[in-house]
Design a protein around this motif. Sequence first.
Motif, PDB file in Angstrom:
ATOM      1  N   ASP A 186     -13.321   2.875  -8.340  1.00 43.64           N
ATOM      2  CA  ASP A 186     -14.660   2.284  -8.252  1.00 43.64           C
ATOM      3  C   ASP A 186     -15.197   2.152  -6.822  1.00 43.64           C
ATOM      4  OD1 ASP A 186     -13.024   0.283  -7.319  1.00 43.64           O
ATOM      5  OD2 ASP A 186     -13.540  -1.164  -8.873  1.00 43.64           O
ATOM      6  N   GLY A 187     -14.557   2.824  -5.859  1.00 45.55           N
ATOM      7  CA  GLY A 187     -15.028   2.794  -4.474  1.00 45.55           C
ATOM      8  C   GLY A 187     -14.651   1.540  -3.709  1.00 45.55           C
ATOM      9  N   ALA A 188     -13.759   0.715  -4.253  1.00 41.60           N
ATOM     10  CA  ALA A 188     -13.365  -0.528  -3.595  1.00 41.60           C
ATOM     11  C   ALA A 188     -12.268  -0.268  -2.559  1.00 41.60           C
ATOM     12  CB  ALA A 188     -12.875  -1.534  -4.627  1.00 41.60           C
ATOM     13  N   TYR A 189     -12.312  -1.025  -1.469  1.00 39.74           N
ATOM     14  CA  TYR A 189     -11.290  -0.929  -0.424  1.00 39.74           C
ATOM     15  C   TYR A 189     -11.208  -2.264   0.318  1.00 39.74           C
ATOM     16  CZ  TYR A 189     -15.283  -0.314   2.699  1.00 39.74           C
ATOM     17  OH  TYR A 189     -16.466  -0.489   3.375  1.00 39.74           O
ATOM     18  N   TRP A 190     -10.173  -2.410   1.109  1.00 45.93           N
ATOM     19  CA  TRP A 190      -9.989  -3.617   1.918  1.00 45.93           C
ATOM     20  C   TRP A 190     -10.452  -3.330   3.337  1.00 45.93           C
ATOM     21  CZ3 TRP A 190      -9.214  -8.052  -0.367  1.00 45.93           C
ATOM     22  CH2 TRP A 190      -8.592  -8.078  -1.610  1.00 45.93           C
ATOM     23  N   ALA A 191     -11.405  -4.120   3.820  1.00 49.13           N
ATOM     24  CA  ALA A 191     -11.896  -4.000   5.191  1.00 49.13           C
ATOM     25  C   ALA A 191     -11.229  -5.084   6.039  1.00 49.13           C
ATOM     26  CB  ALA A 191     -13.412  -4.150   5.235  1.00 49.13           C
ATOM     27  N   PHE A 192     -10.814  -4.730   7.237  1.00 50.07           N
ATOM     28  CA  PHE A 192     -10.118  -5.648   8.140  1.00 50.07           C
ATOM     29  C   PHE A 192     -10.999  -5.972   9.338  1.00 50.07           C
ATOM     30  CE2 PHE A 192      -6.835  -3.956   5.547  1.00 50.07           C
ATOM     31  CZ  PHE A 192      -5.808  -4.886   5.544  1.00 50.07           C
ATOM     32  N   TYR A 193     -11.097  -7.261   9.646  1.00 43.31           N
ATOM     33  CA  TYR A 193     -11.917  -7.738  10.753  1.00 43.31           C
ATOM     34  C   TYR A 193     -11.078  -8.610  11.670  1.00 43.31           C
ATOM     35  CZ  TYR A 193     -15.864  -6.452   7.784  1.00 43.31           C
ATOM     36  OH  TYR A 193     -16.757  -5.761   6.995  1.00 43.31           O
ATOM     37  N   LYS A 194     -11.397  -8.555  12.938  1.00 44.30           N
ATOM     38  CA  LYS A 194     -10.822  -9.486  13.905  1.00 44.30           C
ATOM     39  C   LYS A 194     -11.990 -10.151  14.610  1.00 44.30           C
ATOM     40  CE  LYS A 194      -8.029 -10.022  17.998  1.00 44.30           C
ATOM     41  NZ  LYS A 194      -7.386  -9.352  19.129  1.00 44.30           N
ATOM     42  N   ASP A 195     -12.027 -11.467  14.563  1.00 43.87           N
ATOM     43  CA  ASP A 195     -13.119 -12.221  15.178  1.00 43.87           C
ATOM     44  C   ASP A 195     -14.483 -11.694  14.751  1.00 43.87           C
ATOM     45  OD1 ASP A 195     -11.256 -13.837  16.532  1.00 43.87           O
ATOM     46  OD2 ASP A 195     -11.125 -12.399  18.178  1.00 43.87           O
ATOM     47  N   LYS A 196     -14.626 -11.457  13.457  1.00 46.19           N
ATOM     48  CA  LYS A 196     -15.885 -11.035  12.819  1.00 46.19           C
ATOM     49  C   LYS A 196     -16.293  -9.588  13.132  1.00 46.19           C
ATOM     50  CE  LYS A 196     -16.756 -15.279  11.344  1.00 46.19           C
ATOM     51  NZ  LYS A 196     -16.399 -15.656  10.032  1.00 46.19           N
ATOM     52  N   GLU A 197     -15.449  -8.819  13.829  1.00 42.77           N
ATOM     53  CA  GLU A 197     -15.745  -7.419  14.129  1.00 42.77           C
ATOM     54  C   GLU A 197     -14.797  -6.516  13.362  1.00 42.77           C
ATOM     55  OE1 GLU A 197     -16.321  -6.209  18.147  1.00 42.77           O
ATOM     56  OE2 GLU A 197     -17.152  -8.144  18.723  1.00 42.77           O
ATOM     57  N   LEU A 198     -15.348  -5.478  12.748  1.00 36.38           N
ATOM     58  CA  LEU A 198     -14.554  -4.522  11.981  1.00 36.38           C
ATOM     59  C   LEU A 198     -13.527  -3.857  12.886  1.00 36.38           C
ATOM     60  CD1 LEU A 198     -14.289  -3.163   9.163  1.00 36.38           C
ATOM     61  CD2 LEU A 198     -15.840  -1.403  10.002  1.00 36.38           C
ATOM     62  N   LEU A 199     -12.272  -3.847  12.448  1.00 32.23           N
ATOM     63  CA  LEU A 199     -11.221  -3.191  13.233  1.00 32.23           C
ATOM     64  C   LEU A 199     -11.419  -1.684  13.200  1.00 32.23           C
ATOM     65  CD1 LEU A 199      -7.950  -5.084  12.229  1.00 32.23           C
ATOM     66  CD2 LEU A 199      -9.162  -5.181  14.403  1.00 32.23           C
ATOM     67  N   ASN A 200     -11.196  -1.046  14.327  1.00 29.52           N
ATOM     68  CA  ASN A 200     -11.248   0.414  14.367  1.00 29.52           C
ATOM     69  C   ASN A 200      -9.844   0.995  14.492  1.00 29.52           C
ATOM     70  OD1 ASN A 200     -10.647  -0.171  16.993  1.00 29.52           O
ATOM     71  ND2 ASN A 200     -12.452   0.776  17.886  1.00 29.52           N
ATOM     72  N   LEU A 213       0.082   2.622   7.133  1.00 28.92           N
ATOM     73  CA  LEU A 213      -0.061   1.999   5.820  1.00 28.92           C
ATOM     74  C   LEU A 213      -1.524   1.984   5.388  1.00 28.92           C
ATOM     75  CD1 LEU A 213       1.409   0.424   3.523  1.00 28.92           C
ATOM     76  CD2 LEU A 213       0.703  -1.664   4.717  1.00 28.92           C
ATOM     77  N   TYR A 214      -1.776   2.541   4.204  1.00 27.41           N
ATOM     78  CA  TYR A 214      -3.100   2.456   3.573  1.00 27.41           C
ATOM     79  C   TYR A 214      -3.021   1.267   2.622  1.00 27.41           C
ATOM     80  CZ  TYR A 214      -7.020   3.551   0.460  1.00 27.41           C
ATOM     81  OH  TYR A 214      -8.164   3.482  -0.305  1.00 27.41           O
ATOM     82  N   VAL A 215      -3.640   0.153   3.011  1.00 28.78           N
ATOM     83  CA  VAL A 215      -3.534  -1.101   2.257  1.00 28.78           C
ATOM     84  C   VAL A 215      -4.369  -0.997   0.988  1.00 28.78           C
ATOM     85  CG1 VAL A 215      -3.965  -3.586   2.292  1.00 28.78           C
ATOM     86  CG2 VAL A 215      -3.132  -2.430   4.359  1.00 28.78           C
ATOM     87  N   LYS A 216      -3.696  -1.177  -0.146  1.00 27.32           N
ATOM     88  CA  LYS A 216      -4.365  -1.142  -1.443  1.00 27.32           C
ATOM     89  C   LYS A 216      -4.336  -2.495  -2.152  1.00 27.32           C
ATOM     90  CE  LYS A 216      -4.226   3.610  -2.812  1.00 27.32           C
ATOM     91  NZ  LYS A 216      -4.034   4.457  -3.968  1.00 27.32           N
ATOM     92  N   VAL A 217      -3.318  -3.301  -1.850  1.00 28.71           N
ATOM     93  CA  VAL A 217      -3.158  -4.591  -2.520  1.00 28.71           C
ATOM     94  C   VAL A 217      -3.072  -5.686  -1.455  1.00 28.71           C
ATOM     95  CG1 VAL A 217      -1.718  -5.967  -4.064  1.00 28.71           C
ATOM     96  CG2 VAL A 217      -1.882  -3.488  -4.406  1.00 28.71           C
ATOM     97  N   VAL A 218      -3.913  -6.710  -1.628  1.00 24.89           N
ATOM     98  CA  VAL A 218      -3.888  -7.877  -0.741  1.00 24.89           C
ATOM     99  C   VAL A 218      -3.841  -9.121  -1.619  1.00 24.89           C
ATOM    100  CG1 VAL A 218      -5.133  -9.184   1.018  1.00 24.89           C
ATOM    101  CG2 VAL A 218      -5.183  -6.682   1.076  1.00 24.89           C
ATOM    102  N   ASN A 219      -2.853  -9.952  -1.380  1.00 30.96           N
ATOM    103  CA  ASN A 219      -2.689 -11.195  -2.123  1.00 30.96           C
ATOM    104  C   ASN A 219      -2.697 -10.955  -3.640  1.00 30.96           C
ATOM    105  OD1 ASN A 219      -2.210 -13.958  -2.114  1.00 30.96           O
ATOM    106  ND2 ASN A 219      -4.382 -14.474  -2.202  1.00 30.96           N
ATOM    107  N   GLY A 254       0.813  -1.203   0.000  1.00 28.22           N
ATOM    108  CA  GLY A 254       0.000   0.000   0.000  1.00 28.22           C
ATOM    109  C   GLY A 254       0.844   1.248   0.000  1.00 28.22           C
ATOM    110  N   GLU A 255       0.227   2.329   0.438  1.00 29.00           N
ATOM    111  CA  GLU A 255       0.881   3.633   0.476  1.00 29.00           C
ATOM    112  C   GLU A 255       0.960   4.109   1.920  1.00 29.00           C
ATOM    113  OE1 GLU A 255      -1.449   6.287  -1.916  1.00 29.00           O
ATOM    114  OE2 GLU A 255      -1.092   5.171  -3.747  1.00 29.00           O
TER     115      GLU A 255
END
Length: 142
Positions: free
Chosen positions: A108-122, A93-99, A86-87
Amino acid sequence: MKNQFKRFVGVLCLLVTVAVVITAFVSCGNKQESLNGAQTDAQTVSEKKTVYVTVTDDRGEKTEFTIETDKRTLREALESINLVQGEESEYGLYVKVVNGITADYDKDGAYWAFYKDKELLNTGVDSTFISDKDNYEIVYTK
């Protein structure tokens, strides 16, 4: 009388100094506060940990990763296996590429969302401290 006062002030200063030193040692202990406010054992921060990561790509397909690491943060663990790119920003780090898959919010408004134990990370990946057996999910989101 002056000598007694000087002796009293000297003893008082010594007692205050001893109290401050004891307080400093006791408060340091074996605990370390992470950026997100959670307490973490300082001894376990650098120990080997196993972290589980599931990546859900832009087609909804899931790929699972098991990361064995002694890293402290999610970013360090993910970068240790070249899973994210990412940048740098003022927030980390602003993650832009995963795998190998790019999420382009500007396009197109796409982004990577990160979760821990099914809860969105803050917290960002730089300030998310990992522990043994943590489960994370990284989801391509539009």
